[in-house]
Design an enzyme around this catalytic site. Structure first.
Site, PDB file in Angstrom:
ATOM      1  N   GLN B 236       0.829  -1.202   0.000  1.00  0.00           N
ATOM      2  CA  GLN B 236       0.000   0.000   0.000  1.00  0.00           C
ATOM      3  C   GLN B 236       0.868   1.259   0.000  1.00  0.00           C
ATOM      4  O   GLN B 236       0.371   2.361  -0.181  1.00  0.00           O
ATOM      5  CB  GLN B 236      -0.943   0.002   1.218  1.00  0.00           C
ATOM      6  CG  GLN B 236      -2.056  -1.029   1.101  1.00  0.00           C
ATOM      7  CD  GLN B 236      -3.048  -1.011   2.256  1.00  0.00           C
ATOM      8  OE1 GLN B 236      -3.194  -2.001   2.960  1.00  0.00           O
ATOM      9  NE2 GLN B 236      -3.744   0.100   2.459  1.00  0.00           N
ATOM     10  N   ARG B 383      -9.657  -0.463   7.267  1.00  0.00           N
ATOM     11  CA  ARG B 383     -10.627   0.446   6.646  1.00  0.00           C
ATOM     12  C   ARG B 383     -10.991   1.614   7.553  1.00  0.00           C
ATOM     13  O   ARG B 383     -12.155   1.943   7.759  1.00  0.00           O
ATOM     14  CB  ARG B 383     -11.879  -0.284   6.208  1.00  0.00           C
ATOM     15  CG  ARG B 383     -12.560   0.509   5.105  1.00  0.00           C
ATOM     16  CD  ARG B 383     -13.540  -0.288   4.311  1.00  0.00           C
ATOM     17  NE  ARG B 383     -14.031   0.537   3.210  1.00  0.00           N
ATOM     18  CZ  ARG B 383     -14.417   0.072   2.048  1.00  0.00           C
ATOM     19  NH1 ARG B 383     -14.379  -1.192   1.799  1.00  0.00           N
ATOM     20  NH2 ARG B 383     -14.862   0.878   1.119  1.00  0.00           N
ATOM     21  N   CYS B 384      -9.963   2.229   8.120  1.00  0.00           N
ATOM     22  CA  CYS B 384     -10.207   3.449   8.883  1.00  0.00           C
ATOM     23  C   CYS B 384      -8.899   4.192   8.950  1.00  0.00           C
ATOM     24  O   CYS B 384      -7.857   3.642   8.649  1.00  0.00           O
ATOM     25  CB  CYS B 384     -10.672   3.134  10.299  1.00  0.00           C
ATOM     26  SG  CYS B 384      -9.456   2.275  11.305  1.00  0.00           S
ATOM     27  N   GLU B 759     -13.183   5.221   4.080  1.00  0.00           N
ATOM     28  CA  GLU B 759     -13.216   4.527   5.366  1.00  0.00           C
ATOM     29  C   GLU B 759     -14.337   4.998   6.278  1.00  0.00           C
ATOM     30  O   GLU B 759     -14.686   4.324   7.232  1.00  0.00           O
ATOM     31  CB  GLU B 759     -11.845   4.693   6.027  1.00  0.00           C
ATOM     32  CG  GLU B 759     -10.776   4.028   5.145  1.00  0.00           C
ATOM     33  CD  GLU B 759      -9.358   4.412   5.497  1.00  0.00           C
ATOM     34  OE1 GLU B 759      -9.184   5.507   6.055  1.00  0.00           O
ATOM     35  OE2 GLU B 759      -8.454   3.632   5.217  1.00  0.00           O
TER      36      GLU B 759
END
Lengths: 284, 805
Positions: B236, B383-384, B759
């Site tokens: 990522q 996902r945050c 997110e």
């Protein structure tokens, strides 16, 4: 997720299959749809040096519905079952149960034979077959023999089938009356937290006969004769339902897993059975 | 062409710029199976690696016997810590300032830990050889509970024995990692001690896992002739990987090329550095051949970065009327065997200090204690933004608990405590400066849309019907209002291992008027190739269809910190707009020259520059691009290129209002989601269709976490949820129909006012689903129960409240 090496066979007739099984003993396994065995091999939980694929053997994928008798070849997929009008009419519980197995992709490949043969306590069809008093037809070196589904399962993954025998079909009399296959699961594709197969007949408002089997609540499917008997002669009222549940709870033996502790499973088994009986009785 | 007015709309539509639901350009290849993922990379003579992993959660490694494995035809090497030690690569630094074993150095600290790396000519041979490596273990006492770890005499990290100072300050115990304090402890305690009402609650935010569809992997190829290392991987943050790889290996950074090809989901799981990456590099250097390592699903769940695992205790005080006066939060954070959290370096608990949420809370205090246990390392932002799910879950549960304490409606309690529109920019008690917001408008819109009062009336009727024995289903109304903090971040306080968290965009306009733009980020499904082209289209007047977006190759892309924490649009999106504006500024000079007027006498109009007051006199961007390359223009260099490195002045603060209506079968514990309404405010909206997709995805992962998804361990440290049979990954079957909605409050400091959205739905969704379950039982005395709310735990709640009697 990477299986160990294995030899692959695709024989054209059952004699060759039996010969291979005799030659290799427990080093050989037959494969129908492969949706139980292949994952086990990929996890290296099953070591199968000799894998015998049944897909080229003729006559194993037939569905016959004739004169009140139903025969399902071992290679009949769950999807074939769902898609078959004759089955929908003659034994709708099979369709209702098949629709609750895994997901469409798996049902295109997964077979009746694989589901019934292995003795995996999570499989749905063994309980259904016990409920329907189906006969399991095996072929071995000494020819064919038949075992009642109610006698077939011995322990988890242990059945009456010998290593050199192959399950070729399941046969049953078309059931009458109301039916239900009720299943609680955590998500699509999951085994049952608790499931109940119920077939019931109605004679002038009273239960004439009832057959009840439970899935994934013991190391084998549980046909509860007493639970069925508790309903006979009643109108499936609250007391009768309670008696059937009590009888069933005496026969199951669930174990704790990620689906929950034993107390939860026993409670849910009772709820699911009541719902299944109620639905089946409404249809009877 | 003199009549300009009629086709302005058409010209604008042709651009497919910001605000248009342009179809994703990535999908043509993904839907046809033409994506190119790490495991699709096949190089000549490529070897394959596989790990021998520890079956024990805590054990001494007495010996490793490689003989039988090495004797298997096709096996090239079996690497252990002893082999890596001379290169000083048997341990590696983590992003959190700790270090982690690459291969077991004398002991193992979690089940699934990497013990030896087998390299073979074939993936199947490698797997066979793994079984032939004989490892002798001596079992040690296992600790899976952080509270027990802080009391235990068992030393998990013997390598740190005697070290009382860690990367984030003093260590209080040999299994303690850090204490991170924020806010005013004395002031908060004083307010709590003298408050009219105080609500207290302890909650556990369970351990879970991002579980991207594609697992982690890498292919390393060391070219011994030119000395260049190429590394393809599920990264990522490819540029950070290059820098870290250079620092670790001593290979000069210009000789390392890192490529992130298509990535099948990340969700934070692919931010960190894993032993597999290091081992594939070492194996390639040793063998001189390319080496591929791709983990399987069980390895991914068992050994790569988990998320959450926060034990939180809260106290919230208020007046009798419900005005919140103070907040106290303590967290015991289970980090597993190594502290491999992926947070900006100065934030060992991420942005947990956003836990005052969307509310005007005058004083607050937060303390987080990080602890070692015998569980897998990680602690990523699934996902945050960094630990924001934990913070928002905490405050949104505390609000519900306070509402119970006050016997007040939880929607009203939120409303009277929201930060008001006129208070922005708002400095929260724990230090963050919220850039913008209009919470009341969003909340009112949400409650009105779902007919909140009607729902409460229906719920009250349901409770009565339940008590009369007419139904066995209860109804829950789940509320959540969240403020995210994304776009890390300002270099002044945000860095990863010293690398400032700016991001970048480089644009080249081609002579015929199409373009390529490269960014320091990397899409893992977010649709960057679609949306960044839209930003540029609006900024430079070239159709998005004529702009290629490229990311992930460190040899060509400008340096950037990658994609996670919803930072791509806030940071790289800003860089894109700024680079576009540089292009436009030069284009303006060229246009003025071509039109023979002063620079100030032309203005930008969609896809061209026009002479002010004479719109029939214009030069399109296509014409300008051609002239830039092919016409001698006095005082102006040929070419039309720009690069921007953007250091954001502040974070952005997306927010949203969610409502979930749920029916719960008290007898089976099965929840049924009747309705889910999600209003998101992510500032300026670039592509509404992609936003909607992001919201659906984030909500689905929120549903997963709230209703069943967990990484559970038994007392021996065995992972109980290591396959997708037990690890809950929802499908279309389990997912309800989502209703999405929005308000638009642009970020005042972002060039285009965008805030990030990927997110938000996860951050706001988890407490919303959880609150719905818990709200169903409020009338029967439930105050709080921990997630995940799977069937048996919901059943247990009902059972504990006597609802089965």
């Amino acid at each position: 997720m990477i299986p160990a090496a294995f030899d692959y066979y695709r024989p054209n007739n059952m004699d060759e299959v039996i010969a291979l099984l005799q030659e290799h003993g427990d080093d050989a396994r037959v494969m129908a749809g492969g949706h139980s065995l292949i994952p086990m091999m990929k996890l290296r939980m099953a070591e199968v040096p000799h894998l015998i694929d049944l897909q080229s053997i003729e006559g194993l994928n037939a569905i016959e519905v004739k004169d009140g008798q139903i025969t399902l070849g071992a290679m009949v997929t769950q999807h074939d079952l769902i898609d078959h009008d004759g089955i929908a009419a003659a034994a709708p519980i099979l369709r209702e149960a098949a629709l609750q197995i895994a997901d469409p992709q798996v049902r295109y490949m997964g077979t009746i034979g694989g589901n019934v043969a292995n003795g995996d306590p999570g499989n749905d069809m063994p309980g259904v077959m016990q409920c329907l008093d189906a006969q399991i037809n095996l072929v071995g070196p000494d020819g064919p023999r038949t075992v009642a589904a109610r006698d077939y399962y011995e322990a988890a993954y242990m059945t009456d089938r010998a290593d050199d025998e192959v399950l070729v079909s399941v046969s049953l009399s078309a059931p009458t009356g109301g039916y239900a296959y009720e299943k609680q699961k955590r998500k699509i594709g999951d085994y049952a937290t608790a499931a109940a197969a119920v077939q019931i007949t109605n004679s002038e408002g009273k239960v004439a006969s009832a057959s009840i089997a439970m899935t994934n609540l013991s190391d084998v499917p549980v046909w509860s004769e007493e639970a069925g008997a508790a309903l006979v002669g009643t109108s499936c009222d609250t007391d009768a339902l309670g008696a059937a549940v009590a009888a069933m709870l005496g026969d199951i033996d669930p174990s704790e897993d990620n689906r929950g502790p034993v107390a939860f499973k026993r409670h849910v088994a009772g709820v699911i059975l009541k719902r299944a009986v109620t639905r089946a009785w409404d249809r009877a | 062409m003199n009549d300009m007015t009629p086709d302005r709309e058409e010209r604008s539509a042709n651009l497919k710029g910001m605000g248009c639901s342009r179809k994703r350009v990535e999908d043509a290849r993904f839907t046809q199976g033409k994506g190119n993922y790490v495991d699709d990379i096949k190089l000549p003579d490529m070897l394959h690696g596989d790990f021998v992993r520890s079956p024990y959660a805590h054990a001494r490694v007495v010996s490793v016997n490689k003989e039988a494995a090495l004797a298997l035809p096709g096996v090239v090497a079996v690497l252990t810590a002893e082999d890596l030690a001379p290169l000083n690569l048997h341990w590696m630094p983590t992003l959190a300032g700790d270090k982690q074993m690459v291969l077991a150095d004398g002991k193992v600290l979690f089940q699934g830990q990497e013990v030896a790396f087998v390299v073979a000519s074939d993936r199947y041979v490698a797997a066979d050889a793994v079984e032939l490596v004989e490892v002798e273990y001596e079992e040690l006492p296992v600790i899976t509970d952080p509270f027990e770890a802080l009391k235990s005499e068992v030393v998990l990290r013997e390598d740190l024995e005697g070290q009382t100072e860690g990367a984030h300050g003093p260590r209080k115990h040999h299994n303690h990692i850090f204490t991170w304090e924020q806010g005013d402890e004395a002031g908060t305690n004083q307010v709590l001690d003298n408050a009219e009402v105080v609500a207290e609650e302890t909650m556990y935010y369970h351990r879970t896992h991002p579980c991207p569809l594609e697992t982690c992997g890498s292919v390393a190829s060391m070219d011994k002739v030119n000395g260049k290392l190429t590394l393809w991987g599920t990264f990522q943050a490819p540029h950070v990987v290059r820098t870290v790889a250079s620092l670790l290996s001593g290979i000069e950074e210009h000789n390392i090329r890192v490529v992130s090809p298509d990535i099948g989901g990340g969700f934070g799981n692919k931010v960190g550095v894993y032993p597999g990456y290091v081992c594939s590099i070492v194996a390639s250097i040793v063998t001189g051949k390319p080496v591929k390592w791709v983990e399987d699903r069980m390895e991914n769940l068992m050994s790569t970065a988990f998320a959450r695992d926060y034990h939180m205790t809260g106290k919230i005080s208020a007046t009798k009327e419900g005005k919140i006066t103070g907040l106290h939060c303590h967290v015991t954070a289970d980090h597993g065997g190594f502290d491999a959290c992926a947070d900006p370096t100065k934030f060992p608990a991420g942005f947990m200090n956003i836990c005052t949420g969307s509310y005007d809370i005058p004083v607050a205090y937060l303390a987080v204690d990080g602890v070692y246990t015998n569980k897998a390392p990680g602690g990523v932002s699934y996902r945050c933004s960094f630990r924001v799910t934990e913070a928002v879950y905490f405050i949104e549960r505390m609000i519900e608990v306070l509402a119970i304490e006050l016997d007040m409606d939880a929607a009203e309690l939120r409303r009277i405590n929201f930060i008001k529109k006129e208070q922005f920019p708002y400095t929260a008690a724990l230090g963050w400066e919220y850039d913008s917001g209009d919470y009341h408008t969003a909340w009112d819109k949400a409650l009105e849309t779902v007919d909140y009062e009607g729902l409460r009336a229906e719920q009250a009727e349901r409770v009565e019907a339940f008590k009369r024995g007419e139904t066995r289903k209860l109804m829950g109304v789940g509320l959540s209002f969240f403020t995210e903090i994304v776009g890390a971040g300002p270099v002044k306080n945000c860095d990863i291992l010293g690398m400032g968290m700016f991001d970048s965009c480089e644009i080249r306009i081609h002579p015929t008027g199409s373009a390529i733009a490269r960014l320091g980020t990397i899409s893992q499904g977010q649709g960057h190739a679609t949306t960044f082209a839209q930003i540029l289209a609006s900024e430079i007047g070239i159709s998005a269809d004529s702009i290629t977006i490229e990311e992930g190759d460190t040899d060509t892309a400008p340096y950037g910190l990658g994609t996670y924490g919803s930072r791509s649009t806030p940071v790289a999106g800003a860089a894109t707009a700024m680079a576009g504006r540089k292009i436009r500024a030069k284009a303006q000079m060229i246009a003025a020259y071509l039109l023979e007027v002063h620079d100030d006498d032309v203005e930008f109009d969609i896809d061209r520059f026009v002479v002010k007051g004479a719109p029939e006199r214009f030069k399109t961007m296509k014409e300008i691009a051609y002239a830039a390359y092919n016409q001698a223009i006095p005082g102006i260099e040929p070419g039309l290129e720009a690069v921007s490195y953007y250091d954001p002045p502040n974070m952005t603060y997306p927010f949203g209002a969610y409502v979930c209506v749920m029916d719960i079968d008290v007898d089976t514990g099965v929840p049924e989601i009747r309705r889910f309404y999600a209003l998101d405010d992510c500032g300026t909206r670039i592509n509404p269709m992609i936003i909607e997709g992001q919201v659906h995805g984030g909500l689905t992962e929120a549903l997963a976490v709230a209703l069943g998804q967990e990484i559970a361990y038994d007392d021996m440290g065995n992972v109980k949820t290591g396959t997708l049979m037990d690890f809950f990954l929802p499908t279309a079957w389990e997912v309800p129909n989502y209703e999405t909605d929005y308000t638009v409050t642009p970020s005042p400091h972002h060039p285009i006012g965008a805030k990030g959205v990927g997110e938000s739905p996860h951050v706001g969704g988890v407490p919303c689903f959880s609150n719905a379950v818990q709200d169903a039982f409020r009338a029967f005395g439930l105050r709080h129960t921990n997630m995940p709310h799977d069937h048996w735990r919901i059943w247990q709640t009902a059972n504990g409240l006597g609802l089965h009697d």
